[in-house]
Scaffold this active site. Structure first.
Site, short mmCIF file in Angstrom:
data_model
loop_
_atom_site.label_atom_id
_atom_site.label_comp_id
_atom_site.label_asym_id
_atom_site.label_seq_id
_atom_site.Cartn_x
_atom_site.Cartn_y
_atom_site.Cartn_z
CB SER A 1 42.79 42.25 43.03
OG SER A 1 43.49 42.68 44.20
CD GLU B 1 45.01 48.86 48.27
OE1 GLU B 1 44.57 47.74 47.92
OE2 GLU B 1 45.71 49.57 47.52
CG HIS C 1 42.91 50.35 43.20
ND1 HIS C 1 42.50 50.92 44.39
CD2 HIS C 1 44.05 49.65 43.49
CE1 HIS C 1 43.34 50.58 45.36
NE2 HIS C 1 44.27 49.81 44.84
CG HIS D 1 46.44 45.47 43.58
ND1 HIS D 1 45.72 45.03 44.65
CD2 HIS D 1 46.68 46.79 43.81
CE1 HIS D 1 45.54 46.02 45.51
NE2 HIS D 1 46.11 47.11 45.01
#
Length: 292
Positions: free
Chosen positions: A200, A181, A140, A135
């Site tokens: 993700s 997010e 990111h 993740h």
């Protein structure tokens, strides 16, 4: 680095998860990853890379292309940091898992992205309650190659430290959730993903763009600050930027008056639609209704 079925990491594990360093950083210890852990990365990587063409935004695709993120092995944070530092001044630091808010904000404010050093087990491919290395790095880090996102996340770190002092952290956390997010952006006449929590996730990569269930609304800062979000399931609402550069405007705003203004208003449920909303598509809510 194998974990047990009930193991939690970092702050989620309480005192047992606290490392010796006050900033919660630990060595990545890349050589200790097992073949099974690299295989888990490879499975997740290939699944997402098959799904994301035509769904992920150009900035994500470009970041993936330029970073040493390989399909068959967990990335080395030192190699990632070398490339990031040259382009946007960021680096990736290893942490055991979740870290306290003040530690998280302090890292972001200094262009250090704290990434969980562990990876989920092979039987946890579709859901993990904590952010792991897949993740954090796959989701990111590619966006940190984009100057706008690089500056915005640093500004968010500074803003988080201030929000703590003002008692407004919950409102600011909603901004991070619905942008970094779970954000969508208009691009090439369509909606594209830039949020790490979506990019993700195999199932949410499809759901956010293709399901008739969620609302897709134009991004409005005060509106987002009032809106609850889901931590246990797909989002009921996605907020859409007209362009990534709009994030820079958020970084230039004095949030203190907004905290006062929004704090006087009711908090909104995650599935609310207001008469003042710019509705891109109104969801039918079917997915979450069937889950009740």
């Amino acid at each position: 680095m194998d974990t047990t079925a009930t193991a939690l990491h970092g702050w989620a594990a309480g005192e047992a998860g606290r490392p010796a360093s006050p900033d919660w950083t630990i060595p990545q210890n890349w050589a200790a990853y097992t073949p099974q852990e690299h295989a888990t990365w490879a499975t997740l990587y290939r699944r997402q890379m098959a799904l994301l063409p035509g769904r992920a935004c150009d900035a994500f695709v470009d970041g993936m292309r330029r970073l040493p993120i390989e399909p068959d092995r967990i990335p080395d944070f030192e190699r990632l940091s070398e490339v990031l530092m040259r382009h946007t001044g960021w680096q990736v630091v290893a942490v055991p898992g979740l870290v306290p808010d003040d530690v998280f904000f302090e890292h972001l404010a200094h262009r250090r992205f704290p990434a969980g050093q562990f990876i989920r087990r092979a039987d946890q491919l579709d859901y993990l309650q904590e952010p792991d290395v897949f993740h954090d790095v796959f989701g990111h880090v590619p966006m940190l190659m984009h100057p706008v996102m690089a500056d915005f996340i640093q500004a968010y770190g500074h803003g988080g430290l201030r929000a703590q002092r003002l008692g407004a952290l919950e409102m600011l956390a909603r901004v991070y959730w619905y942008t970094v997010e779970f954000g969508l952006v208009r691009e090439a006449g369509a909606l594209r993903i830039y949020g790490a929590g979506i990019v993700s996730s195999a199932s949410e990569s499809r759901f956010c763009l293709e399901s008739p269930s969620p609302h897709r609304l134009g991004f409005d800062l005060a509106r987002v600050m009032r809106t609850r979000y889901r931590i246990d399931d797909f989002q009921q609402t996605y907020f859409v930027l007209d362009r990534l550069e709009d994030l820079l405007r958020l970084a230039e705003i004095d949030f203190a008056p907004l905290y006062e203004q929004v704090g006087r208003l009711d908090t909104l449920p995650a599935d609310a639609v207001l008469p003042t909303d710019a509705v891109i598509s109104r969801g039918d809510g079917r997915y979450h209704q069937q889950r009740v």
